[in-house]
Design an enzyme around this catalytic site. Structure first.
Site, short mmCIF file in Angstrom:
data_model
loop_
_atom_site.label_atom_id
_atom_site.label_comp_id
_atom_site.label_asym_id
_atom_site.label_seq_id
_atom_site.Cartn_x
_atom_site.Cartn_y
_atom_site.Cartn_z
N CYS A 128 -51.73 1.24 -25.60
CA CYS A 128 -52.59 1.74 -24.52
C CYS A 128 -53.00 0.65 -23.53
CB CYS A 128 -53.82 2.41 -25.10
SG CYS A 128 -53.40 3.79 -26.14
N ASN B 95 -55.55 11.43 -23.93
CA ASN B 95 -55.16 10.02 -23.97
C ASN B 95 -53.65 9.93 -23.72
OD1 ASN B 95 -54.37 7.45 -24.73
ND2 ASN B 95 -55.67 7.37 -26.56
N HIS C 293 -58.93 2.63 -19.66
CA HIS C 293 -58.03 3.48 -20.44
C HIS C 293 -58.80 4.71 -20.92
CE1 HIS C 293 -55.40 5.10 -23.35
NE2 HIS C 293 -56.05 4.61 -24.38
N1 ACO Z 1 -60.99 19.08 -35.39
C1 ACO Z 1 -62.02 19.31 -36.22
N2 ACO Z 1 -62.48 18.39 -37.11
C2 ACO Z 1 -61.86 17.20 -37.15
C3 ACO Z 1 -60.77 16.91 -36.30
C4 ACO Z 1 -60.33 17.90 -35.41
N3 ACO Z 1 -59.31 17.71 -34.55
N4 ACO Z 1 -60.36 15.65 -36.56
C5 ACO Z 1 -61.17 15.17 -37.51
N5 ACO Z 1 -62.06 16.11 -37.87
C6 ACO Z 1 -63.13 16.01 -38.87
C7 ACO Z 1 -62.86 14.94 -39.90
O1 ACO Z 1 -62.04 15.44 -40.93
C8 ACO Z 1 -64.26 14.61 -40.39
O2 ACO Z 1 -64.66 15.61 -41.27
P1 ACO Z 1 -65.56 15.24 -42.57
O3 ACO Z 1 -66.83 14.66 -42.01
O4 ACO Z 1 -65.74 16.55 -43.25
O5 ACO Z 1 -64.75 14.23 -43.32
C9 ACO Z 1 -65.11 14.76 -39.12
O6 ACO Z 1 -64.33 15.57 -38.22
C10 ACO Z 1 -65.47 13.47 -38.46
O7 ACO Z 1 -64.28 12.68 -38.31
P2 ACO Z 1 -64.32 11.24 -37.72
O8 ACO Z 1 -62.93 10.68 -37.73
O9 ACO Z 1 -65.41 10.44 -38.36
O10 ACO Z 1 -64.76 11.54 -36.20
P3 ACO Z 1 -65.16 10.53 -35.08
O11 ACO Z 1 -66.49 10.89 -34.56
O12 ACO Z 1 -64.92 9.10 -35.47
O13 ACO Z 1 -64.11 10.88 -33.93
C11 ACO Z 1 -62.04 10.06 -32.98
C12 ACO Z 1 -62.71 10.69 -34.20
C13 ACO Z 1 -62.17 11.03 -31.82
C14 ACO Z 1 -60.58 9.82 -33.31
C15 ACO Z 1 -62.75 8.73 -32.64
O14 ACO Z 1 -62.87 7.93 -33.79
C16 ACO Z 1 -62.01 7.94 -31.58
O15 ACO Z 1 -61.96 8.31 -30.42
N6 ACO Z 1 -61.46 6.79 -31.95
C17 ACO Z 1 -60.76 5.93 -30.99
C18 ACO Z 1 -59.36 6.37 -30.77
C19 ACO Z 1 -58.80 5.53 -29.64
O16 ACO Z 1 -59.51 5.07 -28.77
N7 ACO Z 1 -57.56 5.26 -29.62
C20 ACO Z 1 -57.11 4.41 -28.51
C21 ACO Z 1 -56.00 3.73 -28.82
S1 ACO Z 1 -54.67 4.82 -28.78
C22 ACO Z 1 -53.29 3.84 -28.49
O17 ACO Z 1 -53.30 2.63 -28.42
C23 ACO Z 1 -52.00 4.61 -28.42
#
Ligand code: ACO
Length: 324
Positions: free
Chosen positions: A111, A279, A249
């Site tokens: 990214c 993204n 990004h």
């Molecule tokens: N729909 C519903 N529930 C979901 C989903 C979904 N799509 N995905 C995960 N959950 C659930 C999980 O299972 C978890 O459930 P649990 O509490 O019962 O275990 C709950 O939601 C919370 O999950 P988390 O992973 O803790 O959620 P978080 O608030 O951290 O959000 C996210 C996840 C959106 C991925 C966030 O961590 C994020 O944006 N991270 C950064 C990603 C990023 O920036 N990537 C950039 C680089 S990409 C590149 O270089 C190609």
């Protein structure tokens, strides 16, 4: 010689996939996706590979700047989803747009790829060897997503964007840069692993899918990106108060909010279109930049200062201070 941004362009595939459509494919819901990420829709390719998306973005740039493909002296494509390992996506774009047999190559910094490619492109122009260079970021993320993994499938989209750089004696668009990598944390985001094994099984081939420890990437982003933005601005002898817009990004709107809070600047300073595209990895910065220039929010020649900042797999991160 100095490097100047002449214009931008972009292209996204026509098919729009809403959160409601994803609800029918996996155990997720619109409310979770909106509140955790800010994403409402994403564009998904129906057969157009990365070189085609980049080729169409390149044609858009050429049309908007009035420069012909035959005048281009080099092409750099930032992508983590190339059409294949060889030929490079940039070579396919060279052919697609009908450029001369010029230097063309890919850069992979996930990214952050567009920041890396732009930094290289600026140095090539500064060398005095080249007049015009196309810097593109393009991804078909949908081909490396495991569509049964809701933790990644809802986040990504496909698209391409880019800018045209030109050599000038006087006007310099590039005021400073701050670019990094840390391979020791690379396991937080992997895709397309080529394992050293002579006997492939279905299990180890599954490593081709993108796998991400979302929480650790989130923490990395909100720690590294504010520091990088501050560094690029202050090391160029400006203050954050003099920055007119930050084109970051587009990974997650909550990340933008957290970065703004850490820097004690209004979140409104961050342009965003994540709701529409999700993204798009290396494509997100140039797609957003093209939108801002096309709708008149940013104007080339206005001398406004903007920060471009990226972060992602590698791990990689980096920022550039640009004068429009
Ligand atoms: N729909 C519903 N529930 C979901 C989903 C979904 N799509 N995905 C995960 N959950 C659930 C999980 O299972 C978890 O459930 P649990 O509490 O019962 O275990 C709950 O939601 C919370 O999950 P988390 O992973 O803790 O959620 P978080 O608030 O951290 O959000 C996210 C996840 C959106 C991925 C966030 O961590 C994020 O944006 N991270 C950064 C990603 C990023 O920036 N990537 C950039 C680089 S990409 C590149 O270089 C190609």
């Amino acid at each position: 010689m100095k490097a100047k941004i002449m214009g931008a362009g972009s292209y996204v595939p026509h098919k729009v996939v809403s959160n409601a459509m994803l609800e029918k494919m996996m155990d997720t819901n619109d409310e979770w996706i909106r509140t955790r990420t800010g994403i409402e829709t994403r564009h998904i390719s129906e057969g157009e590979n990365t070189s085609v998306l980049c080729g169409k973005a390149a044609m858009d740039i050429l049309e908007k700047t009035g420069i012909s493909a035959k005048e281009i002296d080099f092409i750099i494509v930032a992508t983590m989803t190339p059409d294949g390992l060889s030929p490079s996506t940039a070579c396919l774009v060279q052919d697609y747009i009908g450029a001369k047999p010029i230097m063309a190559f890919d850069v992979n910094a996930a990214c952050s790829g567009f920041i890396y490619a732009l930094s290289i492109g600026e140095k090539l122009i500064q060398s005095g060897t080249f007049q015009y260079g196309l810097i593109l970021g393009g991804e078909v993320m949908s081909k490396i997503i495991d569509w049964q993994d809701r933790s990644t499938a809802v986040l990504f989209g496909d698209g391409a964007g880019g800018i045209l750089l030109s050599a000038t004696e006087t006007e310099n668009s590039f005021l400073g840069e701050d670019i990094h990598s840390d391979g020791s944390r690379g396991e937080s985001l992997t895709a397309g692993s080529h394992l050293v094994t002579n006997f492939h099984t279905k299990e180890n081939l599954e490593n081709r899918f993108l796998q991400m420890d979302g929480r650790s990437i989130f923490d990395f982003a909100i720690r590294s990106v504010p520091e990088s933005i501050r560094t690029v601005v202050e090391s160029s002898n400006y203050t954050l108060g003099e920055v007119d817009c930050i084109v970051a990004h587009q990974a997650n709107y909550r990340i933008l909010q957290a970065i703004a809070k850490k820097l004690k600047i209004p979140v409104e300073l961050f342009a965003t279109n994540i709701a529409k595209y999700g993204n798009t990895s290396a494509a997100s910065i140039p797609i957003l930049l093209d939108e801002l220039l096309t709708n008149g929010d940013l104007v080339l020649g206005s001398k406004k200062k903007i920060v471009l900042t990226g972060f992602g797999g590698g791990l990689t991160w980096g920022s550039m201070l640009i004068q429009l």
